[in-house]
Scaffold this motif. Structure first.
Motif, short mmCIF file in Angstrom:
data_model
loop_
_atom_site.label_atom_id
_atom_site.label_comp_id
_atom_site.label_asym_id
_atom_site.label_seq_id
_atom_site.Cartn_x
_atom_site.Cartn_y
_atom_site.Cartn_z
N CYS A 1 1.09 4.28 -2.77
CA CYS A 1 0.86 5.69 -2.38
C CYS A 1 2.03 6.56 -2.85
N GLY B 1 -0.89 9.26 -2.65
CA GLY B 1 -1.87 8.74 -1.71
C GLY B 1 -3.26 9.29 -1.92
N GLU B 2 -3.35 10.51 -2.48
CA GLU B 2 -4.67 11.12 -2.68
C GLU B 2 -5.47 10.42 -3.77
N LYS C 1 0.83 -1.20 0.00
CA LYS C 1 0.00 0.00 0.00
C LYS C 1 0.87 1.26 0.00
N GLU C 2 1.90 1.26 0.82
CA GLU C 2 2.78 2.43 0.90
C GLU C 2 3.51 2.65 -0.42
N ILE D 1 -5.37 6.91 -4.10
CA ILE D 1 -5.55 5.52 -3.70
C ILE D 1 -6.66 5.44 -2.66
N ARG E 1 -8.74 6.87 2.33
CA ARG E 1 -7.88 7.35 1.25
C ARG E 1 -6.43 7.10 1.62
N GLY E 2 -5.58 6.97 0.63
CA GLY E 2 -4.20 6.59 0.87
C GLY E 2 -3.46 7.51 1.81
N ASP E 3 -3.60 8.83 1.65
CA ASP E 3 -2.88 9.73 2.53
C ASP E 3 -3.42 9.68 3.95
#
Length: 480
Positions: A275, A280-281, A271-272, A283, A299-301
């Protein structure tokens, strides 16, 4: 339907075809159909289906691979007020027969008559060109879909949607656009690819499918068609991540604004990495069942500040109960996750929901909810392994295995053991030979000793399907 902005699926599609008839509707591999072609072909197909017994409120079992034909079959069903019931085209006849009997399907699409004696069937590549393609009377299916679950146990069930076959015009969900481009590389017999692919069509998106998942082909499809929205499961993300850098950099993914993943746990390292790669915005992760009693999104962030969480509830409610006493547990205590909704989101055929005494329902997931309402999953209640008196969650071991550069995927199961009750066994798909002792050391740096598998089984064949699913009961039975 005369509620403002609410129309039937067939009207939504017909209106889009009238507005821009030559815009691509669906692409799969080298095959593309326009909106006008899709409208004409599905009108013909609906008449052919009606002649074969499909009518309002009936189920149509669709056993086709990813293709334009798959969605044509579903649209033809909706145009008759029937409910598409997708199943894997790879199912053995016996398993599919059990599902068809449960659904009492009016028609089975994609199979030969001999597979379902006494049932109406049409084979793949069915030709409906002799039928009339003029518009049909407007009708709404009472249920938009009826996916299956439970086939791995030998007790199939249908999850019949609580929503009818309607569309809120101009209001696509999940970050999809009106008249955008959506890419769905996963198998359409699974709920998420099926549902989000269908929803994109209703709002005029060009839906780009892959005949079957391929990591590089997915990137090429995004680049070629300028997709702005895509749906993954972590298995797909991992396969893309492991492509050589020069291959990943060969394709322009700048058109993507929304990248979803769901349906299975995503390893934090993966995941990181995504992102950092796409931002991240862009994902997003969703946790829910096909039943949709409650839904979490993150959301990713936001995830980077709450690593491991699947987000907070955006629909319905969740709470954590002791699986034996049904007592509600405090924040951060691991138990069984129960859900509820103020409206009816589904009904089962062939099963009953697991309910607490106060009426909340469980999908069998274990996890915790922190003081801020963020949900964290541990594993499936039925997958937990009791070994030597300790509770071991396969997902935790599988995530640790996924960090090894030569591990493609894995499935961890418990096998009978006279001393421990169960011993931890890992079936591991590798990209090249891996030394067992080296892998055991690798895991020992990431897991407490009792969670490290006692035995390993290496294979070059996929352990999971393209949707990231694994049939643990079948793996256990084959090895017990």
């Amino acid at each position: 339907m005369n509620t403002p902005n609410i129309v039937s699926i067939m009207k939504a599609l017909a209106d889009k075809a009238a507005a821009d008839p030559n815009r691509p509707a669906i692409t799969c591999g080298d095959v593309t159909v326009t909106r006008a072609e899709l409208e004409s072909r599905t009108n013909r197909l609906a008449r052919a289906y009606a002649e074969r017994g499909v009518s309002h409120g009936r189920f149509v079992t669709v056993a086709l691979p990813n293709s334009v034909e798959f969605y044509e079959a579903c649209i033809a069903a909706w145009k008759l007020g029937a409910t598409p019931q997708p199943v894997s085209y790879r199912l053995p006849d016996r398993e599919r027969q059990a599902i068809v009997e449960l659904a009492d399907s009016a028609l089975v699409v994609g199979v030969e008559q001999s597979a379902h004696p006494g049932r109406n069937t049409v084979a793949a590549n069915f030709d409906a060109s002799a039928y009339d393609d003029s518009p049909l009377p407007d009708v709404t299916a009472p249920a938009m879909k009826a996916p299956t679950s439970g086939g791995s146990t030998g007790r199939p069930k249908l999850i019949v949607a609580g929503d009818p076959g309607i569309v809120q015009v101009g209001a696509p969900g999940m970050g999809q656009k009106v008249d955008g481009v959506v890419c769905v590389p996963g198998p359409l017999y699974h709920n998420a690819p099926f549902s989000f692919g269908a929803g994109s069509l209703f709002h005029g998106n060009h839906l780009v499918l892959l005949p079957q998942f391929d990591a590089e082909a997915t990137l090429a499809a995004v680049d070629k068609h300028r997709a702005d929205w895509i749906l993954f499961v972590p298995t797909m993300m991992s396969r893309i991540s492991r492509l050589p850098e020069d291959v990943k950099n060969r394709y322009d993914l700048s058109s993507l604004t929304t990248v979803w993943h769901m349906a299975a746990p995503c390893p934090p390292w993966l995941k990181e990495e995504w992102c950092n790669w796409l931002g991240g915005e862009k994902i997003f992760e969703l946790y829910a069942g096909t039943e949709a009693q409650a839904v979490t999104i993150i959301r990713g962030d936001e995830w980077l500040a709450h690593r491991g969480s699947v987000g907070r509830c955006v629909t319905g409610e969740m709470k954590v109960l002791d699986p034996d006493t049904f007592e509600e547990l405090p924040p951060d205590a691991v138990g069984e996750i129960f859900m509820r909704n103020t409206r009816t989101t589904y009904k089962y055929l062939g099963a009953e929901a697991r309910r607490s005494p106060d009426g909340w329902e469980s999908l069998g997931d274990m996890g915790k909810i922190d003081a801020e309402g963020y949900v964290y999953l541990t594993d499936r209640r039925g997958d937990m392994i009791l070994s030597g008196g300790a509770n071991i969650y396969p997902a935790e071991v599988e995530i640790a295995l996924s960090e090894h550069p030569d591990v493609v995927s894995s499935a961890v199961i418990g096998l009978p053991d006279e001393d421990l009750g169960n011993r931890i066994h890992a079936v591991v798909q590798v990209s090249k030979p891996v030394d067992e002792d080296e892998l055991r050391t690798f895991l020992g740096e990431r897991l407490v000793r009792y969670k490290v598998p006692r035995s390993f089984e290496f294979t070059s064949e996929p352990v999971r399907d393209d949707a990231g699913k694994v049939r643990r009961s079948a793996l256990r039975d084959e090895r017990s």
